[in-house]
Design a protein around this motif. Structure first.
Motif, short mmCIF file in Angstrom:
data_model
loop_
_atom_site.label_atom_id
_atom_site.label_comp_id
_atom_site.label_asym_id
_atom_site.label_seq_id
_atom_site.Cartn_x
_atom_site.Cartn_y
_atom_site.Cartn_z
N THR B 40 -9.83 -0.56 15.68
CA THR B 40 -9.31 -0.02 14.69
C THR B 40 -7.52 -0.62 14.81
O THR B 40 -7.23 -1.11 14.29
N VAL B 41 -7.49 0.25 16.23
CA VAL B 41 -6.15 0.53 16.69
C VAL B 41 -6.05 -0.68 16.96
O VAL B 41 -4.72 -1.53 16.93
N ILE B 43 -7.50 -4.24 16.79
CA ILE B 43 -7.08 -4.93 15.56
C ILE B 43 -5.43 -4.65 15.30
O ILE B 43 -4.77 -5.95 14.70
N GLY B 44 -4.92 -3.39 14.35
CA GLY B 44 -4.19 -3.31 13.50
C GLY B 44 -3.36 -3.63 14.52
O GLY B 44 -1.96 -4.49 14.27
N LEU B 47 -2.85 -7.61 15.70
CA LEU B 47 -1.95 -8.29 13.86
C LEU B 47 -0.81 -8.17 13.82
O LEU B 47 -0.18 -8.57 12.99
N THR B 48 -0.37 -6.72 14.04
CA THR B 48 1.36 -6.70 13.87
C THR B 48 1.95 -7.51 15.21
O THR B 48 2.69 -7.69 14.18
N ALA B 348 0.10 4.41 14.71
CA ALA B 348 -1.76 3.74 14.73
C ALA B 348 -1.95 4.67 15.45
O ALA B 348 -2.58 5.58 15.70
#
Lengths: 445, 373
Positions: B40-41, B43-44, B47-48, B348
């Motif tokens: 999750t981190v 991907i987050g 994306l950022t 994150a």
């Protein structure tokens, strides 16, 4: 439908909800009125216009109604001209094509603060011989102050305060205060002043038109900003923009969240899992930072920001909340009945699952509107507002970057802030009451 | 004999096996949980990074800036004045290429994004492009560390005050709900729909502009007072308005939420039972109301702790508070991607760690929750 009628009846028990509804109706009325009277293109033209549009207005003028609150009166702005007859013009034809014009305007001066500036805009058509004017001001005590004599060409602007000759003649530190006081006095002389412009043209077809503008300390219902713009324009136009932004964003977010969580709960499996994971990733993303990045790098258009805000607001914790309820509803008897008679998936999702959630949806939808209205304002305040549209946030940003609070132009901040506050609170109060009506568990508690 | 002897042995093995089984389950849970959180981190953050790079748009801006700066630098340098134009142009090109290489602009954006990502995940925050810390360093880590105390001070005071005051006030309101104060809080709770910076503007207007008792913004007087007492007094004076606006904007809703929450729990049958037994109200509150609400309160508290690290972007900007939120805003304005990514990473990671730890905390405070089941 009966539940809705009874809900509305219950809503009338909350005076705050009534007040909120009333404020919302008022705002909607203002929005419709604005869009009809000032069409979009004209609003943009005015808002982006410079001196040529707004030359008649003073800078940093407070709204005129502050005179009712203050014992000392601020001079009001006005502008008159010969073209629409607000200045009296008498034409006396003479011989050899020489024509004399007597243009006069009488105004009542009952103020304690002097105007910022007075201007005369003069226009004339001629071929070779320039026209000639002499300007005089007759004070209430019948003194006649000779302002000056000029020959002028087309598009001549005379600024009273910039006239060095006049200043020397008046023997005062500043021109305009000297015009409105008795000699050797500090206090303004109140009464009827008369401005006389005597013009002469030397050609048969020549004509003179004069516009007299006084930039006072106060202006209109809303005042003006640093670019002489009437704040009424962005205040009025901010209403439809704020309402549209808030409503579209909250409706878009709410319906998409609902549909996505319903689809996920209904199909379950990998789709549901995917939605859960996207939600978790979205929680890691910094919401405001991403919106600011989009505003800085891509586009500052309000609609792009709106889209991004909706996208980022779909996959939040509320999707988990809805999903939990949908999972319960999914097991209920009437869904099983629907399945038994062979209803297809989309029919079940859109006709049986989602309608069950509407009582839960409406309060949260209404309650989320203020957040979006303020989101637009927040982005505008840090300088990422829409470059074209006049909005409330833009006014606050202009005020802030021009040091309005520091210099004491409170009206500049307070007017948009009050409107934002009314809008935000109206929806918040209504949403709050709706929440208690639709979810009665909270009411007793 | 054998039967008697065997029985405890069998029991022990079963217990051991059970314990081992639950440990394995526990470990499996921990590993999968950590893995999902890590993904999750990743991907987050990716994306950022992608948004922060805007598909190469930012590169163009940075390239343009480099070109401008180096051309100017060479044009103004006396030593290069005598050089013939062609050599000078070649020199400029060379220097530009060097600078672009230094900033990593010569590699394709997809690769660069992954390099950012792997560096970011290793907390190797790199060097800022334009911003510097007050001590002159370009290290993102140092810039963030320098702004952190300001944010922690502002957010710490306001959020902790908000948390404890609203929990305690909510408890006392829930004890005698329906009285004047309770109704007042209910009536005022919609005030939280207004963001803190908005209250900030009003507070500035009243206290800084009209009454001139508190400063407009900033963190200390300029020049900063030399002795510690004056310094802290000046700090307090500057803290008052931003803190007040942060507290004001969520106080009533926060009290209202906790109050409703406590009321829901205090209407449970076991609370009535405890009251019927004649337990003192303090005990009822502590063991029968607060205890079951503990997981939710802890969740709120840990989310609050995370918010300390992000700062309040708009409030800090309005009050010119030199914290992380305002740094992030400045970094975006200066296209300083390493700082944007750096602050996202910290957020994150903090979020992921908190979410991970919360599971265990829940298991600790709520005996019904078992990890790995």
């Amino acid at each position: 439908m009966n539940t809705f009628r009874s809900a509305i009846q219950k809503l009338t028990l909350y005076p705050s909800a009534i007040a909120g509804l009333f404020a919302i109706f008022l705002l909607v009325a203002v929005a419709i009125y604005t869009m009809i009277t000032i069409p979009y293109s004209e609003a943009i033209h005015l808002w982006r216009g410079g001196e040529e549009v707004w030359y008649q207005n003073p800078r940093f003028a407070a709204p005129a109604w502050i005179n009712y609150l203050s014992t000392k009166k601020y001079s009001e702005s006005f502008s008159v001209n010969t073209t629409d007859g607000s200045m009296i013009k008498t034409v006396t034809p003479g011989s050899d094509g020489v024509t004399t014009y007597d243009i006069s305007y009488e105004f009542d001066y009952q103020y304690d603060y002097f105007p910022q500036e007075m201007l005369l805009y003069m226009n004339s058509n001629f071929k070779t011989k320039q026209p000639f004017v002499s300007i005089e001001l007759v004070t209430p005590d019948n003194r006649t102050i000779r302002i000056g004599n000029f020959t002028f060409s087309d598009n001549f602007t005379y600024r009273f305060s910039q006239d060095e000759k006049l200043l020397a003649k008046l023997r005062a530190p500043e021109v305009i205060p000297a015009l409105f006081t008795m000699p050797d006095s500090e206090k303004p002389l109140k009464g009827k002043y008369r401005l006389l412009v005597t013009g002469t043209t030397f050609e048969p077809d020549s004509d003179i038109s004069v516009e007299f503008v006084s930039h006072g300390q106060v202006f209109g219902l809303a005042g003006t900003d640093h670019a002489r713009r009437d704040l009424m324009l962005p205040l009025l136009w901010g209403t439809p923009v704020a309402l549209a932004f808030g409503l579209i964003a909250s409706m878009g977010t709410a319906t998409l969240t609902m549909v996505i969580s319903a689809v996920g709960a209904w199909y379950s499996g990998w789709l549901d899992e995917l939605i859960q994971r996207i939600t978790e990733v979205n929680l890691v993303l910094p919401f405001y930072a991403i919106l600011i990045m989009i505003g800085t790098f891509y586009s500052r258009s309000i609609w792009v920001i709106l889209g991004a805000a909706i996208l980022l607001s779909i996959f939040t914790n509320s999707i988990k909340g809805y999903r939990a309820v949908f999972l319960q509803v999914k097991e209920s008897m009437y869904i099983e009945a629907a399945r038994a008679y062979g209803a297809n998936n989309s029919r079940i999702i859109f006709l049986y699952l989602i309608p069950r959630m509407i009582p839960l949806l409406i309060p949260s939808l209404v309650q989320s509107i203020p957040a979006f209205v303020f989101l637009e304002a927040s982005l505008a305040v840090i300088g990422l507002g829409d470059p074209v549209l006049p909005t409330w946030g833009k006014i606050i940003q202009d005020a802030n970057s021009n040091g309005a609070l520091y210099k004491g132009y409170y009206y500049w901040v307070l007017e948009p802030a009050t409107l934002l506050m009314i809008t935000g609170l109206a929806f918040a109060v209504l949403g709050f009451a709706l929440d208690r009506v639709f979810n009665p568990r909270l009411r007793d508690a | 004999m054998s039967v008697i002897a065997q029985a405890p042995l069998e029991k022990a093995t079963i217990r051991k096996a059970a314990r081992f089984g639950s440990f394995a389950r526990f470990m499996r849970y921990v590993v999968t949980r950590l893995a999902t959180l890590f993904v999750t981190v990743v991907i987050g953050i990716y994306l950022t990074i992608m948004i922060a790079n805007m598909g190469g748009y930012v590169d163009q801006i940075i390239r343009g800036e480099i070109r401008d700066r180096i051309t100017n630098l060479i044009a103004l340098n006396q030593a290069y004045q005598q050089m013939d134009p062609d050599t000078r142009r070649a020199l400029i090109q060379e220097k530009i290429a060097l600078e672009e290489k230094r900033q990593g602009l010569d590699t394709p954006i997809a690769i660069r994004n992954f390099r950012y990502l792997s560096n970011a995940l290793q907390l190797n925050l790199g060097r800022a492009i334009n911003m510097t810390s007050d001590s002159g360093s370009k290290q993102v880590r140092l810039i963030i560390l320098e702004r952190l105390p300001a944010t922690l001070l502002l957010m710490g005071i306001s959020q902790l005050f908000l948390f404890f005051s609203s929990v305690f006030i909510a408890l006392s309101l829930s004890r005698h709900y329906g009285n004047f104060w309770d109704k007042l809080v209910i009536a005022l709770s919609p005030s939280s729909s207004v963001p803190p910076w908005f209250y900030g503007i009003f507070l500035i207007l009243i206290f800084a502009s009209a009454f001139k008792v508190l400063p407009f913004g900033g963190m200390v007087d300029s020049p900063p007072p030399s002795n510690t007492f004056d310094y802290s007094m000046s700090l307090l004076k500057h803290l008052a308005l931003p803190c007040a606006s942060l507290i004001l904007s969520s106080f009533f809703l926060s009290v209202y939420n906790y109050r409703t929450f406590f009321l829901v729990y205090s209407s449970e049958d076991y609370v009535d039972m405890a009251k019927a037994k004649g337990l003192p109200s303090r005990d009822v509150e502590r063991t029968y109301i607060l205890r079951p609400t503990l997981p939710s309160i802890i969740t709120n508290f840990s989310l609050l702790i995370i918010s300390l690290w992000t700062g309040a972007l708009f409030t800090e900007t309005i009050f010119l508070w030199p914290g992380l939120g305002r740094t992030l805003f400045q970094a975006i304005g200066l296209y300083d991607i390493p700082i944007i990514v750096g602050s996202t990473i910290i957020y994150a990671y903090m979020l992921a760690i908190t979410v991970f730890l919360l599971d265990f905390v829940y298991a600790l405070v709520d005996p019904r929750v078992k990890i790995g089941q």
